[in-house]
Design a protein around this motif. Structure first.
Motif, PDB file in Angstrom:
ATOM      1  N   ILE A 131       0.861  -1.184   0.000  1.00 59.80           N
ATOM      2  CA  ILE A 131       0.000   0.000   0.000  1.00 59.80           C
ATOM      3  C   ILE A 131       0.893   1.227   0.000  1.00 59.80           C
ATOM      4  N   LEU A 132       0.780   2.047  -1.024  1.00 59.79           N
ATOM      5  CA  LEU A 132       1.539   3.297  -1.113  1.00 59.79           C
ATOM      6  C   LEU A 132       0.563   4.455  -0.964  1.00 59.79           C
ATOM      7  N   PHE A 133       0.843   5.372  -0.049  1.00 60.28           N
ATOM      8  CA  PHE A 133      -0.042   6.533   0.092  1.00 60.28           C
ATOM      9  C   PHE A 133       0.786   7.808   0.106  1.00 60.28           C
ATOM     10  N   THR A 134       0.264   8.820  -0.564  1.00 57.22           N
ATOM     11  CA  THR A 134       1.015  10.058  -0.715  1.00 57.22           C
ATOM     12  C   THR A 134       0.900  10.962   0.500  1.00 57.22           C
ATOM     13  N   ALA A 135      -0.119  10.738   1.342  1.00 58.87           N
ATOM     14  CA  ALA A 135      -0.401  11.627   2.473  1.00 58.87           C
ATOM     15  C   ALA A 135      -0.616  13.061   1.984  1.00 58.87           C
ATOM     16  N   GLN A 136      -0.904  13.193   0.686  1.00 56.28           N
ATOM     17  CA  GLN A 136      -1.099  14.487   0.028  1.00 56.28           C
ATOM     18  C   GLN A 136       0.113  15.399   0.190  1.00 56.28           C
ATOM     19  N   LYS A 137       1.293  14.765   0.268  1.00 51.16           N
ATOM     20  CA  LYS A 137       2.542  15.518   0.377  1.00 51.16           C
ATOM     21  C   LYS A 137       3.408  15.365  -0.868  1.00 51.16           C
ATOM     22  N   LYS A 140       1.531  10.661  -6.997  1.00 50.53           N
ATOM     23  CA  LYS A 140       1.632   9.207  -7.103  1.00 50.53           C
ATOM     24  C   LYS A 140       2.892   8.780  -7.846  1.00 50.53           C
ATOM     25  N   GLU A 141       3.268   9.539  -8.839  1.00 47.73           N
ATOM     26  CA  GLU A 141       4.486   9.232  -9.586  1.00 47.73           C
ATOM     27  C   GLU A 141       5.691   9.178  -8.659  1.00 47.73           C
ATOM     28  N   GLU A 142       5.797  10.144  -7.763  1.00 46.77           N
ATOM     29  CA  GLU A 142       6.940  10.214  -6.849  1.00 46.77           C
ATOM     30  C   GLU A 142       6.962   9.035  -5.879  1.00 46.77           C
ATOM     31  N   ILE A 143       5.795   8.676  -5.342  1.00 47.88           N
ATOM     32  CA  ILE A 143       5.763   7.588  -4.366  1.00 47.88           C
ATOM     33  C   ILE A 143       6.044   6.252  -5.039  1.00 47.88           C
ATOM     34  N   ILE A 144       5.627   6.089  -6.304  1.00 55.28           N
ATOM     35  CA  ILE A 144       5.931   4.865  -7.048  1.00 55.28           C
ATOM     36  C   ILE A 144       7.426   4.801  -7.371  1.00 55.28           C
TER      37      ILE A 144
END
Length: 215
Positions: A131-137, A140-144
């Motif tokens: 599970i990858l979540f950005t925390a709105q910070k 999605k590209e960056e977290i992937i």
């Protein structure tokens, strides 16, 4: 050959329409718009700001206050309880897991706990590997990208499945094969014009993944 599929959560795997509508009514203190009317406006491209301004006469200060309350409330357990699995998602995820796909949920949620609790409630924990979540910070590209730094993705088949324009952009930027889902559970998400054929069910998405992998 390794296989990874990135999956958007809200609106793709999980039907969140009731939650969003009920929270909207709670914050406006009104049921002026019915569930059907609210989602019809959203499908026609009206965002929250436009709806508040046009139908509830909110000024900029009111809109800002609404947005702040929305972000605070939207992931509270009492609202998440309204979410249900999207039609066909259970079978789809099970088939992916059985076929050896690494299923990675990617979400803009603010908190990991809410997503985890829903995946457990839906009975999907054995299907979802990450599970990858950005925390709105970040996006999605960056977290992937950060996630993929921990592995060798050479010779890996990568798909991205989502329902919104952001998902189209993300798939393009990470160079993954894009599949757009518009299931019956979502009552008409606006058509996505940039890249990617729109599929009407998870069954069709699975068949397309199988064809693309074999091709």
């Amino acid at each position: 050959m390794k296989q990874i599929v990135y999956l958007d959560f809200d609106g793709t795997l999980s039907d969140c329409r009731q939650r969003l509508y009920k929270l909207f009514c709670y914050l406006t203190g009104s049921t002026k718009l019915s569930f059907t009317q609210y989602w019809q406006l959203k499908c026609e491209g009206e965002n929250q700001k436009k709806i508040l301004e046009k139908y509830f006469h909110y000024d900029k200060v009111g809109q800002k206050t609404f947005s702040e309350k929305w972000l605070y409330e939207i992931e509270q357990p009492k609202w998440l309880a309204y979410d249900t699995p999207a039609i066909g998602a259970d079978t789809f995820l099970r088939r992916l897991a059985e076929a050896g796909w690494r299923c990675v949920v990617v979400t803009n949620r603010q908190s990991y706990q809410g997503v985890e609790s829903q995946i457990l409630r839906y009975g999907w924990r054995s299907f979802i590997t990450d599970i990858l979540f950005t925390a709105q910070k970040c996006n999605k590209e960056e977290i992937i990208h950060e996630f993929e730094q921990t592995m060798d993705i050479g010779n890996t088949v990568r798909f991205y499945i989502g329902d919104m324009q952001e998902d189209v952009r993300t798939a393009h930027r990470i160079a993954a094969k894009l599949l757009v889902i518009r299931s019956e559970a979502k009552m008409g998400i606006p058509p996505i014009l940039a890249g990617g054929k729109i599929h009407g069910s998870f069954e069709r998405v699975y068949r397309e993944m199988t064809r693309s992998r074999e091709g």
